[in-house]
Design a protein around this motif. Structure first.
Motif, PDB file in Angstrom:
ATOM      1  N   PRO A  75       0.820  -1.232   0.000  1.00  0.00           N
ATOM      2  CA  PRO A  75       0.000   0.000   0.000  1.00  0.00           C
ATOM      3  C   PRO A  75       0.843   1.267   0.000  1.00  0.00           C
ATOM      4  O   PRO A  75       0.447   2.274  -0.600  1.00  0.00           O
ATOM      5  CB  PRO A  75      -0.825  -0.131   1.289  1.00  0.00           C
ATOM      6  CG  PRO A  75      -0.946  -1.608   1.503  1.00  0.00           C
ATOM      7  CD  PRO A  75       0.381  -2.165   1.073  1.00  0.00           C
ATOM      8  N   ILE A  76       2.003   1.221   0.657  1.00  0.00           N
ATOM      9  CA  ILE A  76       2.891   2.383   0.660  1.00  0.00           C
ATOM     10  C   ILE A  76       3.394   2.661  -0.754  1.00  0.00           C
ATOM     11  O   ILE A  76       3.465   3.814  -1.198  1.00  0.00           O
ATOM     12  CB  ILE A  76       4.079   2.150   1.618  1.00  0.00           C
ATOM     13  CG1 ILE A  76       3.572   1.864   3.041  1.00  0.00           C
ATOM     14  CG2 ILE A  76       5.023   3.346   1.617  1.00  0.00           C
ATOM     15  CD1 ILE A  76       4.670   1.444   4.000  1.00  0.00           C
ATOM     16  N   LEU A  77       3.730   1.592  -1.480  1.00  0.00           N
ATOM     17  CA  LEU A  77       4.269   1.747  -2.831  1.00  0.00           C
ATOM     18  C   LEU A  77       3.224   2.269  -3.813  1.00  0.00           C
ATOM     19  O   LEU A  77       3.529   3.126  -4.653  1.00  0.00           O
ATOM     20  CB  LEU A  77       4.829   0.412  -3.331  1.00  0.00           C
ATOM     21  CG  LEU A  77       6.009  -0.178  -2.552  1.00  0.00           C
ATOM     22  CD1 LEU A  77       6.429  -1.516  -3.161  1.00  0.00           C
ATOM     23  CD2 LEU A  77       7.185   0.780  -2.532  1.00  0.00           C
ATOM     24  N   LEU A 108      -3.314  -3.281  -9.071  1.00  0.00           N
ATOM     25  CA  LEU A 108      -1.857  -3.375  -9.119  1.00  0.00           C
ATOM     26  C   LEU A 108      -1.298  -3.807  -7.765  1.00  0.00           C
ATOM     27  O   LEU A 108      -0.433  -4.692  -7.688  1.00  0.00           O
ATOM     28  CB  LEU A 108      -1.257  -2.023  -9.512  1.00  0.00           C
ATOM     29  CG  LEU A 108       0.264  -1.899  -9.408  1.00  0.00           C
ATOM     30  CD1 LEU A 108       0.955  -2.817 -10.405  1.00  0.00           C
ATOM     31  CD2 LEU A 108       0.704  -0.449  -9.603  1.00  0.00           C
ATOM     32  N   GLY A 109      -1.787  -3.185  -6.707  1.00  0.00           N
ATOM     33  CA  GLY A 109      -1.319  -3.524  -5.367  1.00  0.00           C
ATOM     34  C   GLY A 109      -1.594  -4.972  -5.006  1.00  0.00           C
ATOM     35  O   GLY A 109      -0.735  -5.670  -4.455  1.00  0.00           O
ATOM     36  N   LEU A 110      -2.801  -5.439  -5.321  1.00  0.00           N
ATOM     37  CA  LEU A 110      -3.148  -6.828  -5.021  1.00  0.00           C
ATOM     38  C   LEU A 110      -2.259  -7.794  -5.793  1.00  0.00           C
ATOM     39  O   LEU A 110      -1.831  -8.833  -5.261  1.00  0.00           O
ATOM     40  CB  LEU A 110      -4.622  -7.075  -5.346  1.00  0.00           C
ATOM     41  CG  LEU A 110      -5.621  -6.459  -4.366  1.00  0.00           C
ATOM     42  CD1 LEU A 110      -7.044  -6.589  -4.905  1.00  0.00           C
ATOM     43  CD2 LEU A 110      -5.523  -7.125  -2.994  1.00  0.00           C
ATOM     44  N   LEU A 155      -6.544  -8.218   4.223  1.00  0.00           N
ATOM     45  CA  LEU A 155      -5.568  -7.383   4.927  1.00  0.00           C
ATOM     46  C   LEU A 155      -5.119  -6.216   4.059  1.00  0.00           C
ATOM     47  O   LEU A 155      -4.925  -5.101   4.556  1.00  0.00           O
ATOM     48  CB  LEU A 155      -4.367  -8.226   5.359  1.00  0.00           C
ATOM     49  CG  LEU A 155      -3.294  -7.505   6.183  1.00  0.00           C
ATOM     50  CD1 LEU A 155      -3.894  -6.864   7.427  1.00  0.00           C
ATOM     51  CD2 LEU A 155      -2.180  -8.481   6.571  1.00  0.00           C
ATOM     52  N   PHE A 156      -4.966  -6.453   2.775  1.00  0.00           N
ATOM     53  CA  PHE A 156      -4.595  -5.359   1.878  1.00  0.00           C
ATOM     54  C   PHE A 156      -5.681  -4.279   1.879  1.00  0.00           C
ATOM     55  O   PHE A 156      -5.376  -3.085   1.894  1.00  0.00           O
ATOM     56  CB  PHE A 156      -4.378  -5.874   0.461  1.00  0.00           C
ATOM     57  CG  PHE A 156      -3.946  -4.802  -0.505  1.00  0.00           C
ATOM     58  CD1 PHE A 156      -2.610  -4.481  -0.641  1.00  0.00           C
ATOM     59  CD2 PHE A 156      -4.874  -4.094  -1.257  1.00  0.00           C
ATOM     60  CE1 PHE A 156      -2.200  -3.473  -1.510  1.00  0.00           C
ATOM     61  CE2 PHE A 156      -4.483  -3.086  -2.128  1.00  0.00           C
ATOM     62  CZ  PHE A 156      -3.138  -2.774  -2.254  1.00  0.00           C
ATOM     63  N   GLY A 157      -6.939  -4.689   1.875  1.00  0.00           N
ATOM     64  CA  GLY A 157      -8.032  -3.716   1.901  1.00  0.00           C
ATOM     65  C   GLY A 157      -8.035  -2.881   3.163  1.00  0.00           C
ATOM     66  O   GLY A 157      -8.265  -1.661   3.126  1.00  0.00           O
ATOM     67  N   PHE A 210      -4.096  -8.125  11.535  1.00  0.00           N
ATOM     68  CA  PHE A 210      -3.518  -9.206  10.728  1.00  0.00           C
ATOM     69  C   PHE A 210      -3.810 -10.575  11.334  1.00  0.00           C
ATOM     70  O   PHE A 210      -3.341 -11.600  10.838  1.00  0.00           O
ATOM     71  CB  PHE A 210      -2.001  -9.036  10.587  1.00  0.00           C
ATOM     72  CG  PHE A 210      -1.259  -9.028  11.909  1.00  0.00           C
ATOM     73  CD1 PHE A 210      -1.118 -10.166  12.678  1.00  0.00           C
ATOM     74  CD2 PHE A 210      -0.683  -7.851  12.372  1.00  0.00           C
ATOM     75  CE1 PHE A 210      -0.452 -10.159  13.894  1.00  0.00           C
ATOM     76  CE2 PHE A 210       0.006  -7.821  13.581  1.00  0.00           C
ATOM     77  CZ  PHE A 210       0.115  -8.987  14.336  1.00  0.00           C
ATOM     78  N   GLY A 211      -4.594 -10.611  12.418  1.00  0.00           N
ATOM     79  CA  GLY A 211      -4.770 -11.825  13.200  1.00  0.00           C
ATOM     80  C   GLY A 211      -5.397 -12.982  12.447  1.00  0.00           C
ATOM     81  O   GLY A 211      -5.017 -14.135  12.630  1.00  0.00           O
ATOM     82  N   GLY A 212      -6.388 -12.697  11.588  1.00  0.00           N
ATOM     83  CA  GLY A 212      -7.048 -13.777  10.863  1.00  0.00           C
ATOM     84  C   GLY A 212      -6.072 -14.547  10.000  1.00  0.00           C
ATOM     85  O   GLY A 212      -6.133 -15.786   9.916  1.00  0.00           O
TER      86      GLY A 212
END
Length: 338
Positions: A75-77, A108-110, A155-157, A210-212
């Protein structure tokens, strides 16, 4: 959609080396680990003297950890363009609606997350499959892979939404990190208020953002090792997917409020410092009994956090009111703990 696809294709070509480097960084250490690890070990039962053979971990957790790390880095990128005046002016001047621009960036990120994960995952699978004396239930790798894809997307979302609430990249990183234990902190407070027994069951992990992913990885690891003494927590498939869905929805819903002039300015989102500073101050003070030392410590922490937020040492009376209100609320919440 043709313009969106053309833009996405351009972004994919521009980031081709990023795919190669990320895949190599994830895959080479993982394969090296699986090629040299011990797959089983023998120990002697001290009461009977019997030698028992146990299956060692398949180390599948390594590739899930890599997946989780990618969900914080990528996500930063892909979204940092909105935090630079030059970058945001360049992208917003393209003949694309803002929603389609962010859709292409999100895809793109995914892909930057899932392609390296896929290469590393199946590279590790083939490495284990080819090792002599493999004791693992390799059939579990199929649901393990798709579970990783699912939780990686979630998690990305979450992180895409949190990072884009900031107007500076550093603030976005702080937001992603600050929300990791956020829901667990609220849970820890309320179980004390209602005097509920604190359990160290695996569902506690699901309350972290991030637990799941980690909980799923731990449980699937047991199945691969052919141990059935750990079941999937229902919260694994509730908390993180729900937060992911909310994250994607709010990411695109809030685009109507995005303004290019906000780049490099103070991050004013209500999902950022405005909410995080008073909530953390109040609940952490309450959880630490609200004594004088805790009060002073969290008062200083709140002031420092506000200085970081505002970007200056002097700030208006309303910010002092926010800090004072959070401290007062923390004392009140502390009184509610029996």
């Amino acid at each position: 959609m043709k313009k969106t696809w053309n833009f996405l294709r351009f972004e994919l070509k521009k980031n081709l080396w990023a795919f190669v480097v990320l895949a190599a960084v994830c895959t080479i250490p993982y394969i090296a680990q699986l090629s040299t690890m011990t797959m089983s070990y023998t120990y002697e039962e001290w009461e009977t003297g019997e030698h028992i053979v146990r299956i060692a971990s398949s180390q599948i957790g390594t590739v899930f950890v890599m997946l989780g790390v990618l969900c914080y880095i990528i996500p930063i990128l892909v979204y940092s363009f909105k935090m630079s005046k030059r970058g945001v002016d360049g992208y917003y001047s393209l003949p694309l609606k803002k929603g389609k621009l962010y859709l292409a960036k999100t895809v793109l990120g995914l892909l930057l997350v899932l392609v390296p994960y896929t290469v590393a995952f199946w590279g590790g699978f083939l490495t284990l499959l080819c090792r002599e004396g493999n004791p693992y239930a390799m059939g579990w790798y199929v649901p393990a892979y798709f579970g990783g894809v699912f939780f990686g997307i979630c998690l990305f979302g979450i992180n895409a939404f949190l990072f884009t609430r900031a107007n500076k990249a550093g603030d976005g990183v702080v937001f992603m990190i600050a929300y990791i234990p956020f829901f667990w902190m609220l849970y820890a407070y309320f179980i004390q208020v209602f005097d509920l027994p604190y359990s160290y069951g695996n569902y506690e992990m699901d309350l972290f953002t991030f637990g799941g992913l980690i909980d799923f990885g731990n449980t699937i690891s047991y199945r691969i090792m052919q141990y059935a003494n750990r079941n999937f927590s229902p919260l694994t498939f509730v908390v993180m997917p729900s937060l992911g869905a909310i994250g994607y929805f709010l990411l695109f819903f809030n685009l109507r409020f995005e303004k290019s002039e906000n780049a490099e300015q103070v991050s004013e989102s209500w999902f950022g410092y405005k909410m995080l500073i008073p909530v953390y101050t109040a609940f952490l003070l309450a959880l630490n009994s609200g004594d004088l030392l805790s009060f002073c410590m969290f008062a200083v922490a709140a002031i420092v956090a506000t200085i970081v937020y505002r970007g200056k040492f002097k700030f208006d009376l309303k910010w002092w009111g926010m800090i004072g209100g959070a401290l007062a609320l923390g004392l009140f919440l502390g009184l509610m703990i029996g």
